[in-house]
Scaffold this active site. Sequence first.
Site, PDB file in Angstrom:
ATOM      1  N   LYS A 218      -1.737 -23.410  -1.513  1.00 47.26           N
ATOM      2  CA  LYS A 218      -2.643 -24.544  -1.398  1.00 47.26           C
ATOM      3  C   LYS A 218      -3.562 -24.374  -0.178  1.00 47.26           C
ATOM      4  O   LYS A 218      -3.110 -24.425   0.960  1.00 47.26           O
ATOM      5  CB  LYS A 218      -1.789 -25.809  -1.222  1.00 47.26           C
ATOM      6  CG  LYS A 218      -2.527 -27.074  -1.466  1.00 47.26           C
ATOM      7  CD  LYS A 218      -2.276 -27.607  -2.858  1.00 47.26           C
ATOM      8  CE  LYS A 218      -3.080 -28.869  -3.090  1.00 47.26           C
ATOM      9  NZ  LYS A 218      -3.081 -29.275  -4.478  1.00 47.26           N
TER      10      LYS A 218
ATOM     11  N   LYS B 117      -0.830 -32.741 -13.799  1.00 44.97           N
ATOM     12  CA  LYS B 117      -0.762 -34.076 -14.416  1.00 44.97           C
ATOM     13  C   LYS B 117       0.059 -34.010 -15.694  1.00 44.97           C
ATOM     14  O   LYS B 117       0.934 -34.844 -15.944  1.00 44.97           O
ATOM     15  CB  LYS B 117      -2.165 -34.613 -14.728  1.00 44.97           C
ATOM     16  CG  LYS B 117      -2.993 -34.962 -13.493  1.00 44.97           C
ATOM     17  CD  LYS B 117      -4.348 -35.541 -13.889  1.00 44.97           C
ATOM     18  CE  LYS B 117      -5.212 -35.872 -12.672  1.00 44.97           C
ATOM     19  NZ  LYS B 117      -5.527 -34.711 -11.796  1.00 44.97           N
TER      20      LYS B 117
ATOM     21  N   GLY C 197      -6.871 -38.090  -4.906  1.00 42.79           N
ATOM     22  CA  GLY C 197      -7.594 -38.142  -3.631  1.00 42.79           C
ATOM     23  C   GLY C 197      -9.092 -37.949  -3.815  1.00 42.79           C
ATOM     24  O   GLY C 197      -9.893 -38.487  -3.053  1.00 42.79           O
ATOM     25  N   ASN C 198      -9.471 -37.188  -4.839  1.00 44.50           N
ATOM     26  CA  ASN C 198     -10.901 -36.964  -5.083  1.00 44.50           C
ATOM     27  C   ASN C 198     -11.628 -38.241  -5.484  1.00 44.50           C
ATOM     28  O   ASN C 198     -12.829 -38.356  -5.285  1.00 44.50           O
ATOM     29  CB  ASN C 198     -11.103 -35.908  -6.171  1.00 44.50           C
ATOM     30  CG  ASN C 198     -10.734 -34.534  -5.657  1.00 44.50           C
ATOM     31  OD1 ASN C 198     -11.017 -34.186  -4.514  1.00 44.50           O
ATOM     32  ND2 ASN C 198     -10.078 -33.749  -6.494  1.00 44.50           N
TER      33      ASN C 198
ATOM     34  N   LYS D 235       0.669 -34.702  -5.642  1.00 39.36           N
ATOM     35  CA  LYS D 235       0.846 -36.154  -5.781  1.00 39.36           C
ATOM     36  C   LYS D 235       1.320 -36.548  -7.187  1.00 39.36           C
ATOM     37  O   LYS D 235       1.960 -37.584  -7.359  1.00 39.36           O
ATOM     38  CB  LYS D 235      -0.412 -36.918  -5.385  1.00 39.36           C
ATOM     39  CG  LYS D 235      -1.580 -36.868  -6.362  1.00 39.36           C
ATOM     40  CD  LYS D 235      -1.740 -38.146  -7.155  1.00 39.36           C
ATOM     41  CE  LYS D 235      -2.898 -38.111  -8.131  1.00 39.36           C
ATOM     42  NZ  LYS D 235      -3.161 -36.893  -8.894  1.00 39.36           N
TER      43      LYS D 235
END
Lengths: 311, 311
Positions: free
Chosen positions: A125, A271, A10-11, A209
């Site tokens: 979060k 990730k 998203g960044n 994500k």
Amino acid sequence: MARIVVALGGNALGNTPGEQIEAVRHTADSLVELIGNGHEIIMAHGNGPQVGMINLAFETAAQSDETPEMPFPECGAMSQGYIGYHLQNAIQEKMAERGIAKNCATVITQVVVDKEDQAFKSPSKPVGSFYSREEAEALKEEKGYQMVEDAGRGYRRVVPSPLPVDIVEKDVISSMVDKGELVIACGGGGIPVVEEQGRYRGVPAVIDKDFASEKLAEELEADFLMILTAVDRVALNFATPEEEPLTEVDVEKAREYCEQGHFAPGSMLPKMKAAIKFAESRPGREALIPSLEKARDGLKGQTGTRIVAGS
Amino acid sequence: MARIVVALGGNALGNTPGEQIEAVRHTADSLVELIGNGHEIIMAHGNGPQVGMINLAFETAAQSDETPEMPFPECGAMSQGYIGYHLQNAIQEKMAERGIAKNCATVITQVVVDKEDQAFKSPSKPVGSFYSREEAEALKEEKGYQMVEDAGRGYRRVVPSPLPVDIVEKDVISSMVDKGELVIACGGGGIPVVEEQGRYRGVPAVIDKDFASEKLAEELEADFLMILTAVDRVALNFATPEEEPLTEVDVEKAREYCEQGHFAPGSMLPKMKAAIKFAESRPGREALIPSLEKARDGLKGQTGTRIVAGS
């Protein structure tokens, strides 16, 4: 020809609609190059800054006029529409430029999480605006929000970040992909829902994500999970004089590096964890973490970090 | 078994997320009954109150914090995500209850309009907040908005309401429908785009959901276009002592009634016009305008207004 789930952060999408339109055209260029080379692409993306912006807009508006409060899952659904529209528009344009006759569309996606996930016990979060201590106390009281002090900048609401268990629209997505269509799905990690008395109910949470993309890649029997990032390669001792970029790493070694604290939580750590999960999910599967700019070279093994099953 | 495009009005969706969740479960009941009877349903919907709310939230937030301004097409894309999520969630639930094994998903949809459409010369659709005359003048000056005085309540921005020319994602939608999936598409009449130098560019406009649904029904070669409304039947001299409900009307007669001013612009008039267009688009096609509650009986001809081609 390989089937590749590509996860975009998203960044990388900028902070305004104008920035996002520019960013997605750039991303579309890289992706369409992969498609031009005969690969099947499925696109997933983050929504951190975008869902934050939507959430904040509604929080602000709800204070000063009759705008209703907007629950977090609904904000996530909005972000899927907003980002998906820009992505599919840009990808359609770039495919047309190259004469690629492929359809591209965004599917609004719900992702199931487990009500008993430990994350619900310790929300972590941060989302939405910053508040004073007094405001934070009031929100805790009135709405049952969990609030934490965030890096000296004030108090923020925190929501849980549970793991994805299932993708409600997986069969739809799968049959679209089988038809040769480029699908954008699981935006922002998906709209988090729990199963309850035969229905799915949206819950205020954020699914990472990277983990949602990994789940999607498994469901679609993808060959590669490609998680795009801002650097050329994952590195040990990142941003120190001992920084050591990783070219290829097997899952055992990768897990060791995770445990040694080489990767930042909320950044490279999820990730790497998603990459490990995918690489060991079935023989022959690989995860790749290249930069957005070098996605094509990443697939060829010329850049990025490759995470492979151990021998 | 018939293929039916069902168009649901944005006003039927309530004004808050809570109201919308209730409304869509109710709608889903009617639709799933039709599916249970073996019909293929494609769902389109309006977004007037919802896109207005989103637009307003961003306008309000942009004044008081760093939230960026959100262009109108992007607000429309958000409304597709927001409404589509609730609709698909409710339809999935109702199908599961009845043991119907069908997939349901929302496709973010762009709808092409003609840059030369006359509507761009005379914007007519009010959107967003009310402003004072001074604020309205400033917005005209600063942003080039067209502003009009709205029923004594203040000044509002108006955007054009052009006709739909094409549906960008029609092939994706069509192949999903052919696979037996229940697709939600063209939300809010679609995200309005114009073709420009090989790409689609979003424009601030509102496509009437009745016309977009009609276009979708033609593209999908539907048998029926069913436009749900709040009353049992379309009526002549509505809300007068001479009110006369219409059971079945042919397109010539229907056109005459339109010209005689029987139907309110922005309400029953676009529904009738879309119905006429569909009924005369190919022999055998019919349009139905029943109430939401009686969709099933409407299909059987027991209620609602039927618009058929002339003999």
